[in-house]
Design a protein around this motif. Structure first.
Motif, PDB file in Angstrom:
ATOM      1  N   LEU A  80       0.829  -1.211   0.000  1.00  0.00           N
ATOM      2  CA  LEU A  80       0.000   0.000   0.000  1.00  0.00           C
ATOM      3  C   LEU A  80       0.860   1.255   0.000  1.00  0.00           C
ATOM      4  CD1 LEU A  80      -2.876  -0.985   2.456  1.00  0.00           C
ATOM      5  CD2 LEU A  80      -2.928  -0.932  -0.053  1.00  0.00           C
ATOM      6  N   GLU A  81       1.979   1.231   0.698  1.00  0.00           N
ATOM      7  CA  GLU A  81       2.894   2.377   0.710  1.00  0.00           C
ATOM      8  C   GLU A  81       3.507   2.601  -0.668  1.00  0.00           C
ATOM      9  OE1 GLU A  81       5.670   1.513   3.836  1.00  0.00           O
ATOM     10  OE2 GLU A  81       4.113   1.574   5.376  1.00  0.00           O
ATOM     11  N   VAL A  82       3.906   1.518  -1.320  1.00  0.00           N
ATOM     12  CA  VAL A  82       4.488   1.620  -2.666  1.00  0.00           C
ATOM     13  C   VAL A  82       3.448   2.165  -3.646  1.00  0.00           C
ATOM     14  CG1 VAL A  82       5.398   0.270  -4.614  1.00  0.00           C
ATOM     15  CG2 VAL A  82       6.279  -0.127  -2.300  1.00  0.00           C
ATOM     16  N   ILE A  83       2.232   1.665  -3.566  1.00  0.00           N
ATOM     17  CA  ILE A  83       1.165   2.148  -4.446  1.00  0.00           C
ATOM     18  C   ILE A  83       0.921   3.634  -4.187  1.00  0.00           C
ATOM     19  CG2 ILE A  83      -1.318   1.984  -4.951  1.00  0.00           C
ATOM     20  CD1 ILE A  83      -1.028  -1.071  -4.475  1.00  0.00           C
ATOM     21  N   VAL A 144      -8.506  -1.212  -3.283  1.00  0.00           N
ATOM     22  CA  VAL A 144      -7.245  -0.528  -3.599  1.00  0.00           C
ATOM     23  C   VAL A 144      -7.374   0.224  -4.923  1.00  0.00           C
ATOM     24  CG1 VAL A 144      -4.800  -0.859  -4.175  1.00  0.00           C
ATOM     25  CG2 VAL A 144      -5.810  -2.056  -2.207  1.00  0.00           C
ATOM     26  N   LYS A 145      -7.999  -0.385  -5.899  1.00  0.00           N
ATOM     27  CA  LYS A 145      -8.215   0.280  -7.199  1.00  0.00           C
ATOM     28  C   LYS A 145      -9.029   1.562  -7.004  1.00  0.00           C
ATOM     29  CE  LYS A 145     -10.221  -0.378 -11.754  1.00  0.00           C
ATOM     30  NZ  LYS A 145     -11.023  -1.238 -12.620  1.00  0.00           N
ATOM     31  N   SER A 155      -4.367   7.549   4.135  1.00  0.00           N
ATOM     32  CA  SER A 155      -2.963   7.133   4.110  1.00  0.00           C
ATOM     33  C   SER A 155      -2.903   5.621   3.920  1.00  0.00           C
ATOM     34  CB  SER A 155      -2.283   7.519   5.425  1.00  0.00           C
ATOM     35  OG  SER A 155      -2.718   6.674   6.474  1.00  0.00           O
ATOM     36  N   PRO A 156      -1.758   5.107   3.480  1.00  0.00           N
ATOM     37  CA  PRO A 156      -1.632   3.653   3.346  1.00  0.00           C
ATOM     38  C   PRO A 156      -1.880   2.930   4.675  1.00  0.00           C
ATOM     39  CG  PRO A 156       0.216   4.746   2.298  1.00  0.00           C
ATOM     40  CD  PRO A 156      -0.569   5.807   3.014  1.00  0.00           C
ATOM     41  N   ILE A 162      -7.908  -0.682   7.956  1.00  0.00           N
ATOM     42  CA  ILE A 162      -9.311  -1.011   7.649  1.00  0.00           C
ATOM     43  C   ILE A 162      -9.406  -2.316   6.859  1.00  0.00           C
ATOM     44  CG2 ILE A 162     -11.365  -0.293   6.351  1.00  0.00           C
ATOM     45  CD1 ILE A 162     -10.429   2.645   6.929  1.00  0.00           C
ATOM     46  N   LEU A 163      -8.691  -2.361   5.732  1.00  0.00           N
ATOM     47  CA  LEU A 163      -8.779  -3.521   4.834  1.00  0.00           C
ATOM     48  C   LEU A 163      -8.360  -4.816   5.511  1.00  0.00           C
ATOM     49  CD1 LEU A 163      -7.257  -2.579   1.368  1.00  0.00           C
ATOM     50  CD2 LEU A 163      -9.540  -3.390   1.854  1.00  0.00           C
TER      51      LEU A 163
END
Length: 178
Positions: A80-83, A144-145, A155-156, A162-163
């Motif tokens: 998630l941070e990279v995205i 995520v999309k 934020s990531p 949550i996810l």
């Protein structure tokens, strides 16, 4: 790989990512990349088969940043941070709908680890596990999309909490359908 080749690939990849800020992959040409990166076409083709090969190599490198350690449960947060850090690239990634070989491999490993954990907890149900796992996988991917499409407003860390909280609670509490 020698430093000069690595540097050239880095310049080409950064040029593609920069161009993706304004346009879709299908609207970018090798000629544009070469002009902006100040390289000739033969240099491009020595490193990549075509723009799609370049795009996949960028995705592979970004995935490797996320999954560089063995703990896949920690890596999912790093993903998630990279995205988040590469929103322009991932916006196009989801738009184009390409499959990520790296992500698929990680998901196979995560699936295996999840099954192993559930078996140890005594909550593994062979008859429903595959469906549950696919449900979670595509649910997370869809969220995520949408997160990327909406400009990553959370934020990531917030999104991950949550996810993965939802997924973890499902498995930890044994809430799978009987």
């Amino acid at each position: 790989m020698d430093r000069r080749k690595k540097y050239t690939q880095q310049v080409i990849q950064e040029t593609l990512v920069e161009l993706l800020k304004d346009r879709h992959l299908s609207d970018i040409t090798v000629k544009e990349i070469c002009e902006q990166a100040d390289i000739n076409r033969s240099t491009f083709y020595r490193n990549y088969l075509d723009i799609y090969d370049l795009f996949e190599k960028v995705e592979q490198e970004l995935s490797e940043q996320a999954f560089h350690n063995e703990d896949l449960f920690k890596s999912r947060n790093r993903l998630l941070e990279v995205i988040y850090d590469h929103q322009d690239f991932y916006s196009e990634f989801f738009h184009v709908g390409l499959e990520s070989h790296q992500l698929n491999q990680m998901m196979k490993e995560l699936k295996s680890q999840t099954a192993s954990i559930l078996k140890k907890q005594g909550t593994y149900r062979e008859e429903t596990f595959e469906t549950e796992y696919q449900y979670n996988y595509y649910g997370v991917l869809g969220v995520v999309k949408k997160w990327v499409e909406n400009g990553c407003q959370k934020s990531p860390q917030e999104l991950g909490k949550i996810l993965y909280g939802i997924v973890d609670r499902q498995y930890q509490n044994g809430t799978q359908p009987k």
